[in-house]
Design a protein around this motif. Structure first.
Motif, PDB file in Angstrom:
ATOM      1  N   UNK A  93      36.081  42.612  48.749  1.00 29.12           N
ATOM      2  CA  UNK A  93      36.747  41.428  48.209  1.00 29.12           C
ATOM      3  C   UNK A  93      35.913  40.891  47.063  1.00 29.12           C
ATOM      4  N   UNK A  94      36.545  40.787  45.892  1.00 25.81           N
ATOM      5  CA  UNK A  94      35.873  40.256  44.701  1.00 25.81           C
ATOM      6  C   UNK A  94      36.468  38.902  44.343  1.00 25.81           C
ATOM      7  N   UNK A  95      35.611  37.964  43.961  1.00 19.56           N
ATOM      8  CA  UNK A  95      36.056  36.646  43.512  1.00 19.56           C
ATOM      9  C   UNK A  95      36.398  36.742  42.026  1.00 19.56           C
ATOM     10  N   UNK A  96      37.695  36.746  41.725  1.00 19.76           N
ATOM     11  CA  UNK A  96      38.157  36.933  40.352  1.00 19.76           C
ATOM     12  C   UNK A  96      39.044  35.769  39.909  1.00 19.76           C
ATOM     13  N   UNK A  97      38.612  34.551  40.216  1.00 21.50           N
ATOM     14  CA  UNK A  97      39.392  33.373  39.838  1.00 21.50           C
ATOM     15  C   UNK A  97      39.616  33.358  38.331  1.00 21.50           C
ATOM     16  N   UNK A  98      40.825  33.042  37.923  1.00 21.28           N
ATOM     17  CA  UNK A  98      41.163  32.982  36.507  1.00 21.28           C
ATOM     18  C   UNK A  98      41.731  34.275  35.957  1.00 21.28           C
ATOM     19  N   UNK A  99      41.652  35.352  36.712  1.00 24.94           N
ATOM     20  CA  UNK A  99      42.207  36.638  36.279  1.00 24.94           C
ATOM     21  C   UNK A  99      43.613  36.788  36.856  1.00 24.94           C
ATOM     22  N   UNK A 100      44.530  37.218  36.028  1.00 28.58           N
ATOM     23  CA  UNK A 100      45.876  37.551  36.489  1.00 28.58           C
ATOM     24  C   UNK A 100      45.894  39.016  36.905  1.00 28.58           C
ATOM     25  N   UNK A 101      46.946  39.394  37.597  1.00 23.31           N
ATOM     26  CA  UNK A 101      47.069  40.794  38.025  1.00 23.31           C
ATOM     27  C   UNK A 101      47.035  41.741  36.829  1.00 23.31           C
ATOM     28  N   UNK A 123      41.877  55.130  49.671  1.00 26.08           N
ATOM     29  CA  UNK A 123      42.176  53.769  49.234  1.00 26.08           C
ATOM     30  C   UNK A 123      43.529  53.412  49.843  1.00 26.08           C
ATOM     31  N   UNK A 124      43.556  52.382  50.675  1.00 23.44           N
ATOM     32  CA  UNK A 124      44.800  51.980  51.329  1.00 23.44           C
ATOM     33  C   UNK A 124      45.636  51.068  50.443  1.00 23.44           C
ATOM     34  N   UNK A 125      44.989  50.272  49.586  1.00 27.33           N
ATOM     35  CA  UNK A 125      45.732  49.363  48.718  1.00 27.33           C
ATOM     36  C   UNK A 125      44.854  48.247  48.204  1.00 27.33           C
ATOM     37  N   UNK A 126      45.427  47.472  47.291  1.00 24.64           N
ATOM     38  CA  UNK A 126      44.728  46.328  46.705  1.00 24.64           C
ATOM     39  C   UNK A 126      45.681  45.141  46.656  1.00 24.64           C
ATOM     40  N   UNK A 127      45.121  43.935  46.805  1.00 26.59           N
ATOM     41  CA  UNK A 127      45.933  42.723  46.816  1.00 26.59           C
ATOM     42  C   UNK A 127      45.167  41.596  46.121  1.00 26.59           C
ATOM     43  N   UNK A 128      45.869  40.834  45.301  1.00 27.09           N
ATOM     44  CA  UNK A 128      45.293  39.665  44.637  1.00 27.09           C
ATOM     45  C   UNK A 128      45.945  38.428  45.217  1.00 27.09           C
ATOM     46  N   UNK A 129      45.125  37.560  45.824  1.00 29.71           N
ATOM     47  CA  UNK A 129      45.651  36.356  46.451  1.00 29.71           C
ATOM     48  C   UNK A 129      44.604  35.252  46.358  1.00 29.71           C
ATOM     49  N   UNK A 130      45.010  34.103  45.850  1.00 30.27           N
ATOM     50  CA  UNK A 130      44.147  32.917  45.764  1.00 30.27           C
ATOM     51  C   UNK A 130      42.834  33.198  45.031  1.00 30.27           C
ATOM     52  N   UNK A 131      42.886  34.001  43.983  1.00 30.35           N
ATOM     53  CA  UNK A 131      41.697  34.284  43.192  1.00 30.35           C
ATOM     54  C   UNK A 131      40.761  35.315  43.794  1.00 30.35           C
ATOM     55  N   UNK A 132      41.203  35.972  44.863  1.00 32.85           N
ATOM     56  CA  UNK A 132      40.395  37.003  45.510  1.00 32.85           C
ATOM     57  C   UNK A 132      41.132  38.342  45.436  1.00 32.85           C
TER      58      UNK A 132
END
Length: 143
Positions: free
Chosen positions: A54-62, A111-120
């Motif tokens: 889990x990476x903290x990527x606040x401010x980044x869009x998908x 790799x099962x998948x990736x998800x962007x939610x609440x800046x994470x």
């Protein structure tokens, strides 16, 4: 002149790939951005061990993020566009910045998948259960 390493022992056969991976990891420099967690999750759907990065990527869009696997390396890149041309800042503490974070994957990691939610950004990986193989080697008699 040959280079002596811990893997140069005659008892360690076929470990040259591990040595190359360790060299690659040691050369990867990182400034600590973005911060990340790695956690172990309970096994799911027939997968063995499941890991989540889990990476903290606040401010980044998908659209600003890219997750790829390249030569057994998980590469996560982020690039924000500077859309602030019409804005006048009195103080700018939030910079549009880029990053690249790399993780070396062991053989067989899925790799099962990736998800962007609440800046994470969460990326799930599965390590399959290794098969326990016992094989008897016949000894030939030569006279």
């Amino acid at each position: 002149m040959s280079r002596m390493t811990a893997f140069s022992s005659p008892l360690l056969l076929g470990f040259d790939e591990i040595e190359r991976v360790l060299d690659r990891v040691s050369k990867a420099t990182s400034d600590g951005y973005p911060p990340y967690n790695i956690e172990r999750l309970p096994p799911e759907d027939g997968h063995g061990e499941v890991l989540r990065i889990t990476l903290a990527v606040a401010g980044f869009r998908r659209e600003d993020l890219d997750v790829v696997v390249e030569e057994r390396q998980l590469l996560i890149r982020g690039r924000q566009s500077d859309d602030d041309k019409g804005r006048q800042f009195l103080h700018r503490g939030i910079a549009a910045r880029q990053f690249q974070r790399a993780f070396v994957l062991a053989e067989g990691i899925d790799i099962l998948g990736a998800e962007l939610k609440d800046g994470l950004l969460s990326i799930d990986l599965a390590r399959p259960e290794p098969e326990k193989i016992v094989r008897r080697i016949d000894i030939a008699a030569r006279d």
